[in-house]
Design a protein around this motif. Structure first.
Motif, PDB file in Angstrom:
ATOM      1  N   LYS A 117       4.888  10.219   2.588  1.00 22.83           N
ATOM      2  CA  LYS A 117       3.928  10.577   3.642  1.00 22.83           C
ATOM      3  C   LYS A 117       3.117   9.372   4.109  1.00 22.83           C
ATOM      4  O   LYS A 117       2.938   9.163   5.304  1.00 22.83           O
ATOM      5  CB  LYS A 117       2.995  11.689   3.143  1.00 22.83           C
ATOM      6  CG  LYS A 117       3.738  12.979   2.805  1.00 22.83           C
ATOM      7  CD  LYS A 117       2.842  14.043   2.209  1.00 22.83           C
ATOM      8  CE  LYS A 117       2.441  13.746   0.773  1.00 22.83           C
ATOM      9  NZ  LYS A 117       3.568  13.747  -0.200  1.00 22.83           N
ATOM     10  N   SER A 118       2.639   8.571   3.145  1.00 20.18           N
ATOM     11  CA  SER A 118       1.761   7.474   3.576  1.00 20.18           C
ATOM     12  C   SER A 118       2.541   6.411   4.358  1.00 20.18           C
ATOM     13  O   SER A 118       1.955   5.731   5.205  1.00 20.18           O
ATOM     14  CB  SER A 118       0.995   6.862   2.399  1.00 20.18           C
ATOM     15  OG  SER A 118       1.790   6.784   1.264  1.00 20.18           O
ATOM     16  N   GLU A 132      -4.160   5.749 -11.479  1.00 22.33           N
ATOM     17  CA  GLU A 132      -3.040   6.475 -10.882  1.00 22.33           C
ATOM     18  C   GLU A 132      -1.795   6.358 -11.756  1.00 22.33           C
ATOM     19  O   GLU A 132      -1.366   5.268 -12.116  1.00 22.33           O
ATOM     20  CB  GLU A 132      -2.746   5.940  -9.477  1.00 22.33           C
ATOM     21  CG  GLU A 132      -3.886   6.230  -8.525  1.00 22.33           C
ATOM     22  CD  GLU A 132      -3.434   6.357  -7.059  1.00 22.33           C
ATOM     23  OE1 GLU A 132      -2.222   6.206  -6.781  1.00 22.33           O
ATOM     24  OE2 GLU A 132      -4.303   6.611  -6.218  1.00 22.33           O
ATOM     25  N   LYS A 137      -2.978  15.716   4.691  1.00 20.85           N
ATOM     26  CA  LYS A 137      -1.635  15.158   4.456  1.00 20.85           C
ATOM     27  C   LYS A 137      -0.630  15.865   5.331  1.00 20.85           C
ATOM     28  O   LYS A 137      -0.638  17.095   5.419  1.00 20.85           O
ATOM     29  CB  LYS A 137      -1.200  15.398   3.004  1.00 20.85           C
ATOM     30  CG  LYS A 137      -1.868  14.513   2.021  1.00 20.85           C
ATOM     31  CD  LYS A 137      -1.294  14.744   0.633  1.00 20.85           C
ATOM     32  CE  LYS A 137      -2.180  14.031  -0.354  1.00 20.85           C
ATOM     33  NZ  LYS A 137      -1.701  14.259  -1.724  1.00 20.85           N
TER      34      LYS A 137
HETATM   35  P1  ADP Z   1       2.986   9.930  -0.532  1.00 18.94           P
HETATM   36  O1  ADP Z   1       3.347   9.602  -1.935  1.00 18.94           O
HETATM   37  O2  ADP Z   1       3.940  10.887   0.097  1.00 18.94           O
HETATM   38  O3  ADP Z   1       2.801   8.738   0.317  1.00 18.94           O
HETATM   39  P2  ADP Z   1       0.503  10.983  -1.650  1.00 18.94           P
HETATM   40  O4  ADP Z   1       0.122  12.395  -1.528  1.00 18.94           O
HETATM   41  O5  ADP Z   1       0.961  10.549  -2.987  1.00 18.94           O
HETATM   42  O6  ADP Z   1       1.580  10.685  -0.509  1.00 18.94           O
HETATM   43  O7  ADP Z   1      -0.731  10.109  -1.216  1.00 18.94           O
HETATM   44  C1  ADP Z   1      -0.703   8.694  -1.207  1.00 18.94           C
HETATM   45  C2  ADP Z   1      -1.878   8.122  -1.977  1.00 18.94           C
HETATM   46  O8  ADP Z   1      -3.101   8.628  -1.506  1.00 18.94           O
HETATM   47  C3  ADP Z   1      -1.867   8.498  -3.446  1.00 18.94           C
HETATM   48  O9  ADP Z   1      -1.114   7.589  -4.180  1.00 18.94           O
HETATM   49  C4  ADP Z   1      -3.355   8.416  -3.795  1.00 18.94           C
HETATM   50  O10 ADP Z   1      -3.751   7.096  -4.036  1.00 18.94           O
HETATM   51  C5  ADP Z   1      -4.034   8.861  -2.550  1.00 18.94           C
HETATM   52  N1  ADP Z   1      -4.344  10.295  -2.578  1.00 18.94           N
HETATM   53  C6  ADP Z   1      -3.567  11.302  -2.151  1.00 18.94           C
HETATM   54  N2  ADP Z   1      -4.154  12.491  -2.325  1.00 18.94           N
HETATM   55  C7  ADP Z   1      -5.362  12.261  -2.870  1.00 18.94           C
HETATM   56  C8  ADP Z   1      -6.448  13.103  -3.279  1.00 18.94           C
HETATM   57  N3  ADP Z   1      -6.407  14.416  -3.134  1.00 18.94           N
HETATM   58  N4  ADP Z   1      -7.534  12.505  -3.803  1.00 18.94           N
HETATM   59  C9  ADP Z   1      -7.592  11.170  -3.943  1.00 18.94           C
HETATM   60  N5  ADP Z   1      -6.606  10.329  -3.577  1.00 18.94           N
HETATM   61  C10 ADP Z   1      -5.489  10.857  -3.035  1.00 18.94           C
END
Ligand code: ADP
Ligand code: MG
Length: 904
Positions: A727-728, A772, A718
């Protein structure tokens, strides 16, 4: 660790003693040297001996310097000041390098037994916890019963041993339920007393009461005389003109004898100067009617500040300014110091209003309807006495059965929540909270803040605390009328009994809107009704007795329907006809047996009021809708009250000092407060054992690959950077990476997509697939701390499936919150899916709420998503923002005891 502390970590704050007197508490300063010497000289020989275990007539110079110079970490001392004089000192000294400190205190002889020591000890313990101490130890002489009592009453649960004629006490500083209860208990007693002093004065000076009728001061004296105030009234005006036959005085100083309370109606800029004069006469407080303070702008705000500062110095409390007075109809007091049209009649309803006009309007309407008032406080600008103080007072006031509030803002919502939750179990609280359109809903940068910052949050706060929220003054009175005079309904099944079809049907419709259901009348009951009513009457609900129903018909039908186990409450409607005698019908309704169930009467066209006769007078309304609405409110309240009482949530494994340490660091930045970086975030969450897949922060590809190996594939990469929020959205999340090659590729793609905003990355293990969820906390100045929980992910945002609650959550509430989602079946095993660990989700929510309670500087906290599977619940993404908090006047709020705020 030695820590250099430049400024004391807490400022001076006001505190209340057990008898309601106000004193100041603050850390000791080097400039206190002279005060301390004088204080010591003033102590009796016995007090000195008990403190120093030997005659100790004078403090040496070295002692004075040592006692007044503390680093606020290894050594701390708090002083209490009354009227600017030192009245008590409590201190701790850390055993070098340990988490243990020796504690001692001494209180001026004249103040012993008034709770100064308990107060200082309570705050000193809070400071000690913040500085990472876990244990206090103290030595006392066996004959020092007072000191031992202070320790055992403190809730710190001292363990005693004896050695060489000295009693040795060891006290753990952790926050136990008992400690929280005792702090809340002491707070209640002192706050209730301080208001009671104002509400039961033996003598009152009305300052600004002149000889001419029509002026506010004069009219207040007039009303006080009319109400038959039991104490002495001293009008004060510059000319000394008599008022309503009472001798007046040119100044407060000229008044003979004691003044318990000053009521002030003079120009705003002259009010603060009255404080020392009134204090010299023994006054515990002022009711400031005068306007021209904070409500008119900056200049007025300065005057208000000056007034409260003066009151503070002299240990006085202030009601108002910009208020319309107070009422206490207790026959031993008979105080009505208001100037509205109507006199208050004695009764069971207490009212506090932030708006003077609303206060007067409610009083007028209540008097017109024959609704009796126990006490009233017009809060005005709430410079000091608040709705929370009023609640503390009402809790103990035996004459008060129902508490009504008109609020425009919450000064301390967390305390409001805590008090109403407790008091609401005994007395219903009904509130109009205006300002439904929350101004200042800022463009919030976290999900939680954006979702929670609206009127729904106030709604949640009130609902959660069992406070009945109504929209209008009429509804306020309607609900009060019912709650004060009828038993609580056991449920929401309503039977309508009347002599006409139309109003009955309207009532049935209104039930739907008020969260009530139309009861199904049982076959047994219908048989009884059929045997008593004429053939064309309807025995189904609404029961129609027909237009010419006689009083005896009403009585029989009410009695029969009230016996039906499927009925929780009755609405009895009478549409007056030429053939009926309304008085006789009213008497029949009021006297019918109702089997302990609540009844409301509707006599079409009548004013709101009470039908007398019966043991419990029956509220009567002029139309169906307000009657049903009031019943709906009573059901809401009764349902809340029937819930098992909340236990103080606590977790033994929380490391509060660690949490404070992370936050304190960030507060010393310039400007203080910001979003936490990944290390701080994971540290803070770990302090409260909130499960979080923190991951490892890395700054280059090599480190990322090494970390991935250490974490174990598959991993998640990430992006990290202070300016990256989602981030995504920017291509900053790569999931399920199974090799170093994949990690390196993901890194390069991220770097080229994001550019210089990327300052590093996090390597996390993959969480097991699951549901989630989002869990978050937000603290808004007007709403207080709220916990938000809902389904995470995109679809959930569309569905808006989430709940909000007030922190801290009890275990029961947390579990209710989890099950309150519409999508809750997804968690408990929908269509054969594996159920997820809902207990672990509830535990996470409790911990999150404790963190926000313990660390009020947390403004926003997002865990999004929390991934829940059958055997694990863990957050994979967390964001936290902290900012300084501003202290309230009285630091007795439990939350502040547990973690004193830093200066703003
Ligand atoms: P952001 O909200 O900033 O876009 P996240 O860290 O929430 O970033 O990651 C986006 C998505 O990726 C999460 O909603 C989840 O579905 C998936 N994800 C993130 N980290 C993990 C992890 N360690 N294991 C499994 N899925 C993950
Ligand atoms: Mg996220």
């Amino acid at each position: 660790m030695t820590k250099v502390v430049t400024a004391p970590p807490i400022k001076t704050f006001d505190a209340l003693l057990a008898d309601g007197r106000v004193v100041q508490v603050r850390p000791i300063e080097p400039t206190d040297a002279a005060r301390l010497v004088e204080f010591h000289e003033g102590l009796s020989r016995e007090t000195k001996r008990l403190r120093f275990f030997a005659p100790h007539p004078h403090l040496s110079n070295a002692e004075v310097i040592r006692f007044t110079t503390v680093d606020h970490h290894d050594r701390e001392a708090l002083v209490a000041l009354g009227d600017d004089e030192l009245i008590g000192v409590a201190r701790y000294d850390r055993e070098a390098g340990s988490q243990e400190a020796e504690v001692a205190f001494v209180v001026a002889d004249a103040w012993q037994g008034s709770g100064v020591a308990s107060l200082l000890l309570e705050h000193l313990a809070a400071r000690a916890r913040t500085e990472g101490l876990t244990t206090f130890v103290a030595d006392t002489l066996p004959e020092n019963r007072k000191m031992q009592r202070v320790f055992s009453d403190s809730g710190l649960a001292p363990v005693r041993t004896w050695d060489l004629g000295v009693e040795h006490l060891v006290m753990r500083l952790h926050v136990s339920d008992d400690l929280v209860d005792r702090i809340a208990g002491r707070e209640h007693i002192s706050e209730a007393r301080s208001v009671e002093h104002l509400m039961r004065p033996g003598s009152i000076a009305v300052i600004g009461a002149g000889g001419r009728p029509g002026t506010v001061g004069h009219e207040i004296v007039h009303r006080m005389l009319e109400a038959g105030f039991r104490g002495a009234i001293y009008p004060v005006n510059p000319k000394g003109d008599a008022v309503e036959g009472l001798t007046a005085f040119r100044s407060v100083a000229e008044v003979p004898g004691v003044i318990d309370l000053g009521i002030v109606a003079i120009a705003a800029d002259k009010v603060a100067a009255l404080v020392p004069d009134c204090a010299a006469k023994g006054a515990r407080g002022l009711v400031v009617i005068s306007g021209g303070f904070a409500e008119v702008g900056a200049e007025g705000a300065d005057l208000q500040h000056e007034l409260t500062a003066a009151a503070r110095r002299h240990g006085m409390r202030i009601i108002g300014p910009n208020c319309v007075g107070i009422v206490n109809t207790d026959l031993s007091v008979r105080l009505d110091a208001t100037f509205g049209a109507a006199k208050a009649v004695p009764g069971p309803i207490a009212l506090a209003s932030q708006s003077g006009a609303v206060g007067i309007a409610v009083l007028n309407a209540a008097t017109r309807a024959g609704i009796g008032i126990s006490s009233l406080i017009s809060l005005g600008n709430k410079a000091d006495v608040s709705g929370n103080d009023f609640l503390q007072y009402c809790e103990d006031d035996e004459r008060t059965k129902v508490v009504l509030l008109y609020l425009e803002s919450f000064g301390n919502p967390m305390k409001f929540a805590r008090l109403t939750r407790r008091i609401g179990r005994v007395k219903p609280i009904v509130a109009v909270k205006s300002g439904r359109t929350a101004a200042g809903v800022k463009a919030a940068s976290s999900h939680t803040a954006a979702m929670a910052a609206n009127d729904a949050a106030v709604e949640v706060l009130l609902q959660h605390c069992g406070v009945v929220r109504v929209d209008t003054i009429d509804q306020l009175l309607d609900a009060a009328l019912l709650l004060a005079h009828q038993p609580l309904p056991a449920g929401g099944r309503v039977a309508i009994v009347g002599n006409s079809g139309g109003p009955g049907i309207m009532g049935a419709d209104a039930c739907a809107g008020a969260n009530l259901t139309l009861a199904t009348i049982s076959a047994d009951c219908r048989h009884i009704l059929e045997s008593q009513l004429s053939a064309s009457a309807s025995t189904a609900n609404p029961v129609d007795l027909l237009g010419d129903a006689a009083p005896s018909t009403y009585r029989a039908a009410i009695t029969a329907v009230a016996q039906d186990p499927g009925v929780d409450a009755l609405v009895v409607i009478h549409a007056p006809t030429l053939v009926a005698n309304p008085g006789a019908i009213a008497a029949a309704i009021a006297s019918a047996a109702t089997n302990g169930k609540p009844v409301v009467a509707v006599i079409i066209g009548r004013d709101r009021g009470l039908l007398p006769d019966g043991e419990q007078p029956v509220p009567v309304f002029g139309s169906v809708e307000p009657a049903i609405a009031a019943l709906g409110h009573a059901v809401t309240y009764a349902t809340w009250r029937a819930r098992p009482p909340d236990h103080h949530p606590s977790r033994g494994d929380i490391d509060l000092p660690a949490a404070r340490e992370f936050v304190n660091q960030v507060l010393t930045t310039d400007p203080p407060g910001r979003w936490l970086d990944p290390e701080e975030t994971s540290g803070l969450l770990a302090s409260h054992r909130i499960p979080y897949l923190a991951g490892t922060r890395v700054v280059d590809i090599e480190a990322a690959c090494a970390a991935s190996r250490a974490v174990g594939y598959p991993v998640v990469l990430k992006v990290d950077g202070p300016d990256i929020v989602h981030k995504s959205d920017v291509g900053g999340v790569a999931l399920g990476l199974r090799s170093a090659k994949a990690v390196a590729k993901a890194w390069n793609e991220m770097a080229s997509a994001i550019g210089p905003k990327m300052t590093g990355a996090l390597v996390q293990p993959m969480a097991r697939p699951g549901v989630e969820l989002i869990a978050g906390a937000v603290r808004d100045d007007s709403f207080g701390p709220l916990i938000l929980f809902g389904m995470g992910g995109v679809t959930a945002e569309l569905l808006g499936d989430r709940g909000v609650r007030v922190a801290p959550l009890s275990d029961v509430e947390a579990s209710e919150l989890v099950h309150s989602l519409r999508c809750a079946p997804l968690l408990t095993g929908y269509r054969g899916a594996q159920p997820v660990d809902v207990d672990a989700i509830a535990d996470l929510l409790v911990r999150l709420s404790l963190l926000t309670r313990d660390v009020p500087e947390i403004r926003e906290l997002d865990l999004n998503p929390v991934i829940a599977s059958s055997d694990r619940v863990v957050a994979v993404d967390a964001r936290v923002r902290v900012a300084p908090v501003v202290a309230d006047r009285f630091a007795s709020d439990t939350a502040r005891q547990l973690s004193p705020p830093r200066p703003a």
